[in-house]
Design a protein around this motif. Structure first.
Motif, PDB file in Angstrom:
ATOM      1  N   LEU A  74       0.831  -1.199   0.000  1.00 19.92           N
ATOM      2  CA  LEU A  74       0.000   0.000   0.000  1.00 19.92           C
ATOM      3  C   LEU A  74       0.867   1.250   0.000  1.00 19.92           C
ATOM      4  CD1 LEU A  74      -2.774   1.347   0.220  1.00 19.92           C
ATOM      5  CD2 LEU A  74      -2.634   1.064   2.704  1.00 19.92           C
ATOM      6  N   GLY A  75       1.922   1.259   0.820  1.00 19.10           N
ATOM      7  CA  GLY A  75       2.826   2.405   0.846  1.00 19.10           C
ATOM      8  C   GLY A  75       3.509   2.623  -0.493  1.00 19.10           C
ATOM      9  N   ILE A  76       3.934   1.524  -1.106  1.00 19.27           N
ATOM     10  CA  ILE A  76       4.580   1.626  -2.427  1.00 19.27           C
ATOM     11  C   ILE A  76       3.598   2.182  -3.461  1.00 19.27           C
ATOM     12  CG2 ILE A  76       5.535   0.262  -4.322  1.00 19.27           C
ATOM     13  CD1 ILE A  76       6.710  -1.609  -2.167  1.00 19.27           C
ATOM     14  N   ALA A  77       2.343   1.724  -3.403  1.00 22.37           N
ATOM     15  CA  ALA A  77       1.332   2.207  -4.350  1.00 22.37           C
ATOM     16  C   ALA A  77       1.104   3.706  -4.200  1.00 22.37           C
ATOM     17  CB  ALA A  77       0.025   1.445  -4.137  1.00 22.37           C
ATOM     18  N   LEU A  78       1.096   4.203  -2.967  1.00 21.63           N
ATOM     19  CA  LEU A  78       0.906   5.641  -2.749  1.00 21.63           C
ATOM     20  C   LEU A  78       2.076   6.443  -3.320  1.00 21.63           C
ATOM     21  CD1 LEU A  78      -0.498   5.599   0.898  1.00 21.63           C
ATOM     22  CD2 LEU A  78      -1.730   6.257  -1.173  1.00 21.63           C
ATOM     23  N   TRP A  79       3.307   5.957  -3.104  1.00 24.25           N
ATOM     24  CA  TRP A  79       4.472   6.635  -3.663  1.00 24.25           C
ATOM     25  C   TRP A  79       4.456   6.593  -5.188  1.00 24.25           C
ATOM     26  CZ3 TRP A  79       7.591   9.918  -1.426  1.00 24.25           C
ATOM     27  CH2 TRP A  79       7.791   9.870  -0.046  1.00 24.25           C
ATOM     28  N   LEU A  80       4.144   5.437  -5.753  1.00 19.77           N
ATOM     29  CA  LEU A  80       4.169   5.294  -7.208  1.00 19.77           C
ATOM     30  C   LEU A  80       3.115   6.166  -7.881  1.00 19.77           C
ATOM     31  CD1 LEU A  80       4.795   1.455  -7.706  1.00 19.77           C
ATOM     32  CD2 LEU A  80       6.399   3.349  -8.088  1.00 19.77           C
ATOM     33  N   THR A  81       1.893   6.177  -7.331  1.00 18.98           N
ATOM     34  CA  THR A  81       0.839   6.983  -7.959  1.00 18.98           C
ATOM     35  C   THR A  81       1.138   8.471  -7.827  1.00 18.98           C
ATOM     36  OG1 THR A  81      -0.467   6.790  -5.897  1.00 18.98           O
ATOM     37  CG2 THR A  81      -0.978   5.247  -7.693  1.00 18.98           C
ATOM     38  N   VAL A 108     -13.823  -1.140   0.474  1.00 21.46           N
ATOM     39  CA  VAL A 108     -13.698  -2.031  -0.683  1.00 21.46           C
ATOM     40  C   VAL A 108     -13.312  -3.420  -0.169  1.00 21.46           C
ATOM     41  CG1 VAL A 108     -12.489  -2.443  -2.852  1.00 21.46           C
ATOM     42  CG2 VAL A 108     -12.978  -0.087  -2.109  1.00 21.46           C
ATOM     43  N   PRO A 109     -14.028  -4.467  -0.557  1.00 18.09           N
ATOM     44  CA  PRO A 109     -13.741  -5.807  -0.019  1.00 18.09           C
ATOM     45  C   PRO A 109     -12.291  -6.237  -0.183  1.00 18.09           C
ATOM     46  CG  PRO A 109     -15.841  -5.819  -1.159  1.00 18.09           C
ATOM     47  CD  PRO A 109     -15.237  -4.457  -1.394  1.00 18.09           C
ATOM     48  N   PHE A 110     -11.680  -5.952  -1.344  1.00 18.50           N
ATOM     49  CA  PHE A 110     -10.295  -6.357  -1.566  1.00 18.50           C
ATOM     50  C   PHE A 110      -9.369  -5.737  -0.533  1.00 18.50           C
ATOM     51  CE2 PHE A 110      -6.171  -5.135  -3.387  1.00 18.50           C
ATOM     52  CZ  PHE A 110      -5.620  -6.403  -3.568  1.00 18.50           C
ATOM     53  N   ILE A 111      -9.545  -4.443  -0.273  1.00 20.90           N
ATOM     54  CA  ILE A 111      -8.700  -3.759   0.703  1.00 20.90           C
ATOM     55  C   ILE A 111      -8.970  -4.285   2.103  1.00 20.90           C
ATOM     56  CG2 ILE A 111      -8.200  -1.515   1.751  1.00 20.90           C
ATOM     57  CD1 ILE A 111      -8.776  -0.237  -0.955  1.00 20.90           C
ATOM     58  N   ASP A 112     -10.248  -4.490   2.427  1.00 23.18           N
ATOM     59  CA  ASP A 112     -10.613  -4.982   3.753  1.00 23.18           C
ATOM     60  C   ASP A 112     -10.018  -6.361   4.009  1.00 23.18           C
ATOM     61  OD1 ASP A 112     -12.279  -4.633   6.211  1.00 23.18           O
ATOM     62  OD2 ASP A 112     -13.231  -6.450   5.444  1.00 23.18           O
ATOM     63  N   ASP A 134      -9.337  -1.688  10.053  1.00 22.17           N
ATOM     64  CA  ASP A 134      -8.629  -0.856  11.020  1.00 22.17           C
ATOM     65  C   ASP A 134      -7.382  -0.238  10.410  1.00 22.17           C
ATOM     66  OD1 ASP A 134     -10.506  -1.413  12.877  1.00 22.17           O
ATOM     67  OD2 ASP A 134      -9.267  -2.699  14.133  1.00 22.17           O
ATOM     68  N   ARG A 135      -6.580  -1.071   9.722  1.00 21.85           N
ATOM     69  CA  ARG A 135      -5.341  -0.555   9.145  1.00 21.85           C
ATOM     70  C   ARG A 135      -5.632   0.394   7.990  1.00 21.85           C
ATOM     71  NH1 ARG A 135      -0.552  -4.704   8.048  1.00 21.85           N
ATOM     72  NH2 ARG A 135      -0.861  -4.864  10.313  1.00 21.85           N
ATOM     73  N   ALA A 136      -6.653   0.098   7.203  1.00 23.13           N
ATOM     74  CA  ALA A 136      -7.013   0.993   6.099  1.00 23.13           C
ATOM     75  C   ALA A 136      -7.396   2.366   6.634  1.00 23.13           C
ATOM     76  CB  ALA A 136      -8.153   0.395   5.287  1.00 23.13           C
ATOM     77  N   ILE A 137      -8.179   2.391   7.710  1.00 22.82           N
ATOM     78  CA  ILE A 137      -8.591   3.673   8.289  1.00 22.82           C
ATOM     79  C   ILE A 137      -7.404   4.369   8.949  1.00 22.82           C
ATOM     80  CG2 ILE A 137     -10.020   4.724  10.084  1.00 22.82           C
ATOM     81  CD1 ILE A 137     -11.477   3.995   7.477  1.00 22.82           C
ATOM     82  N   ALA A 138      -6.480   3.598   9.537  1.00 25.48           N
ATOM     83  CA  ALA A 138      -5.286   4.212  10.124  1.00 25.48           C
ATOM     84  C   ALA A 138      -4.463   4.920   9.049  1.00 25.48           C
ATOM     85  CB  ALA A 138      -4.455   3.150  10.833  1.00 25.48           C
ATOM     86  N   ALA A 170      -4.742  -7.169  16.351  1.00 28.29           N
ATOM     87  CA  ALA A 170      -5.373  -6.263  17.307  1.00 28.29           C
ATOM     88  C   ALA A 170      -6.648  -5.666  16.718  1.00 28.29           C
ATOM     89  CB  ALA A 170      -4.414  -5.162  17.700  1.00 28.29           C
ATOM     90  N   GLU A 171      -7.667  -5.622  17.538  1.00 23.62           N
ATOM     91  CA  GLU A 171      -8.934  -4.975  17.170  1.00 23.62           C
ATOM     92  C   GLU A 171      -9.178  -3.846  18.149  1.00 23.62           C
ATOM     93  OE1 GLU A 171     -12.822  -5.515  14.866  1.00 23.62           O
ATOM     94  OE2 GLU A 171     -10.659  -5.555  14.529  1.00 23.62           O
ATOM     95  N   ARG A 172      -9.047  -2.606  17.647  1.00 22.86           N
ATOM     96  CA  ARG A 172      -9.192  -1.435  18.511  1.00 22.86           C
ATOM     97  C   ARG A 172     -10.579  -0.834  18.353  1.00 22.86           C
ATOM     98  NH1 ARG A 172      -3.858  -1.775  17.249  1.00 22.86           N
ATOM     99  NH2 ARG A 172      -2.393  -1.150  18.893  1.00 22.86           N
ATOM    100  N   PHE A 173     -11.198  -0.516  19.480  1.00 22.45           N
ATOM    101  CA  PHE A 173     -12.522   0.096  19.446  1.00 22.45           C
ATOM    102  C   PHE A 173     -12.371   1.611  19.576  1.00 22.45           C
ATOM    103  CE2 PHE A 173     -14.763  -3.946  21.144  1.00 22.45           C
ATOM    104  CZ  PHE A 173     -14.751  -4.469  19.877  1.00 22.45           C
ATOM    105  N   ASP A 174     -11.906   2.251  18.503  1.00 21.43           N
ATOM    106  CA  ASP A 174     -11.849   3.702  18.452  1.00 21.43           C
ATOM    107  C   ASP A 174     -12.260   4.147  17.065  1.00 21.43           C
ATOM    108  OD1 ASP A 174      -9.705   2.990  16.941  1.00 21.43           O
ATOM    109  OD2 ASP A 174      -8.205   4.074  18.113  1.00 21.43           O
TER     110      ASP A 174
END
Length: 441
Positions: free
Chosen positions: A5-12, A61-65, A71-75, A436-440
């Motif tokens: 995901l980090g690489i995709a953000l840099w590349l785009t 998006v199901p693929f990302i989830d 949690d990580r996507a929202i982070a 980890a599952e964070r409730f925030d």
């Protein structure tokens, strides 16, 4: 997948700048004024790319989830907010300087002519709306609002992006009509908003109409804690897994306008779902008293806090508070050999031991060892356990002797969970074995 995901953000982001340069941007560095202006344009393109990535990460998006978890996507979505905002703000300031150098005016005097550029007022509105979203998302500010109020304010980000589109397209020298660059950016907008409309609106609407969920009954579990039983049809076709959550909307006069991410607290049958809610604010309090027969709409299931994420031969679970709900469902849904798993149940008071009886009964059936801790958090020693346990030198490895050969599942209040997670890393457990599952929010 996090690295990908980090690489995709840099590349785009790099591709956005390269596309600008190859589409004539290299010719705009003939003077200092042109160079400054071109840097301002490139800054805006990178900022826009990050904003569209934020929308995609929040679109469920199901693929990302499935790949990195909600949690990580929202982070990541949250982490991109400030860089995107400052890039777009810098875009405006740098352009102001570049235009001023080009016309011989100082940047302040250039404000008037700049406002005359087509759709510039919409661009300023977009920045202002984005600023509201960024400020409201800051931890100190976010705590002052209920989840429902914060969520409504956060919807302004969609309006901010839409308000910026006319400005971007009307600058013909950058995104000229019929150019590949214009097609590329329009495709990104369509992808981001198409994902939102599909996965946050159309699919939940169709699914809610198909399964016809209604509140069947309420059952108190402890002071301020209630289990809500929902009835519907063909619920197994949702293919939910123990440990996942849904986003619920209860259609009453006082609750229809806000949604609630809540985990299942038991495995779904074909006709019934159960969630367990703790009174943590106005929103959760309001849904704890909705009448039987209330229509319920939902999004999901979401999350990768499931047995499918395991990579090690043993299983260790540490849970506190309302974090008991996904753990209870996950334990019910897991296929375990006797002695394969150990669970630590943590509570501050006896009132926080709701659903413990169900956990202990499932553990007895599956041959799972259960340890309990009841009492306030320790002031000295490991801050996730009781003071009595800390004083007698108990460690995480003392509770879970096979910790390093285990997948560690953690669920509970974020501040408490962070301490447990840090203790686990200090004990030597690899990151890929920590779930980890964070409730925030």
């Amino acid at each position: 997948m996090g690295d990908a995901l980090g690489i995709a953000l840099w590349l785009t982001s790099a591709f956005a700048v390269a596309l600008f340069l190859f589409s004539g941007g290299t010719a705009r560095f003939g003077s200092v004024a042109d160079a400054v202006t071109s840097v301002g344009i490139a800054t805006g393109l990178v900022g826009t790319n990050l904003v569209l990535a934020m929308l995609l990460l929040a679109a469920r998006v199901p693929f990302i989830d499935h790949a990195i978890g909600h949690d990580r996507a929202i982070a990541v979505h949250r982490a991109l907010g400030k860089p995107a905002f400052f890039l777009l703000l810098g875009h405006g300031v740098i352009l102001l300087i570049g235009y001023g150098l080009s016309s011989g005016l100082d940047p302040i005097a250039e404000i008037g002519p700049m406002l005359a550029i087509p759709d510039m007022l919409l661009a300023i509105l977009a920045i202002a709306l984005l600023a509201v979203v960024i400020v409201s998302s800051a931890a100190l500010v976010r705590r002052r609002y209920s989840y429902e109020t914060w969520h409504l304010m956060h919807l302004l980000s969609y309006a901010a992006v839409l308000a910026s589109v006319p400005h971007q397209l009307s600058i013909g020298s950058v995104l000229s009509p019929f150019s590949f660059e214009r097609v590329y950016w329009l495709a990104l907008y369509i992808l981001a908003f198409g994902a939102i409309l599909t996965h946050r609106l159309a699919e939940p609407l169709v699914s809610s109409l198909r399964h016809r969920l209604r509140v069947e009954r309420m059952e108190p579990e402890a002071p301020g804690v209630v289990s809500i039983y929902l009835s519907g049809r063909r619920l197994r076709s949702l293919e939910s897994v123990g440990g996942q959550f849904f986003v619920w909307r209860f259609w009453t006069a006082g609750t229809w306008w806000h949604s609630h991410p809540i985990s299942l607290s038991s495995v779904a049958t074909d006709t019934q779902l159960r969630i367990t809610v703790r009174d943590l604010g106005g929103g959760s309090r309001s849904i704890s008293s909705v009448p039987a027969g209330t229509r319920v709409w939902f999004e999901g299931p979401y999350g990768i806090f499931t047995d499918a994420g395991r990579t090690a031969p043993k299983l260790a679970i540490v849970v506190a508070g309302i974090g008991i709900t996904p753990v209870r469902a996950m334990l019910e849904d897991s296929v375990l050999k006797p002695g394969e798993a150990t669970i630590l149940l943590r509570a501050s008071t006896i009132d926080d031991t709701f659903l413990w009886g169900e956990i202990e009964e499932l553990a007895r059936q599956k041959g799972v060892a259960v340890t309990t801790m009841i009492g306030p958090r320790a002031r000295t020693g490991p801050g996730w356990m009781t003071q009595a346990d800390a004083d007698r030198g108990l460690t995480l490895l003392g509770v879970f002797p096979d910790l390093l050969a285990s997948d560690l599942y953690l669920c509970g209040p974020t501040s408490w969970l962070n301490v447990v997670e840090a203790d686990a890393r200090a004990a030597g457990i690899p990151d890929h074995q920590i779930h980890a599952e964070r409730f925030d929010w």
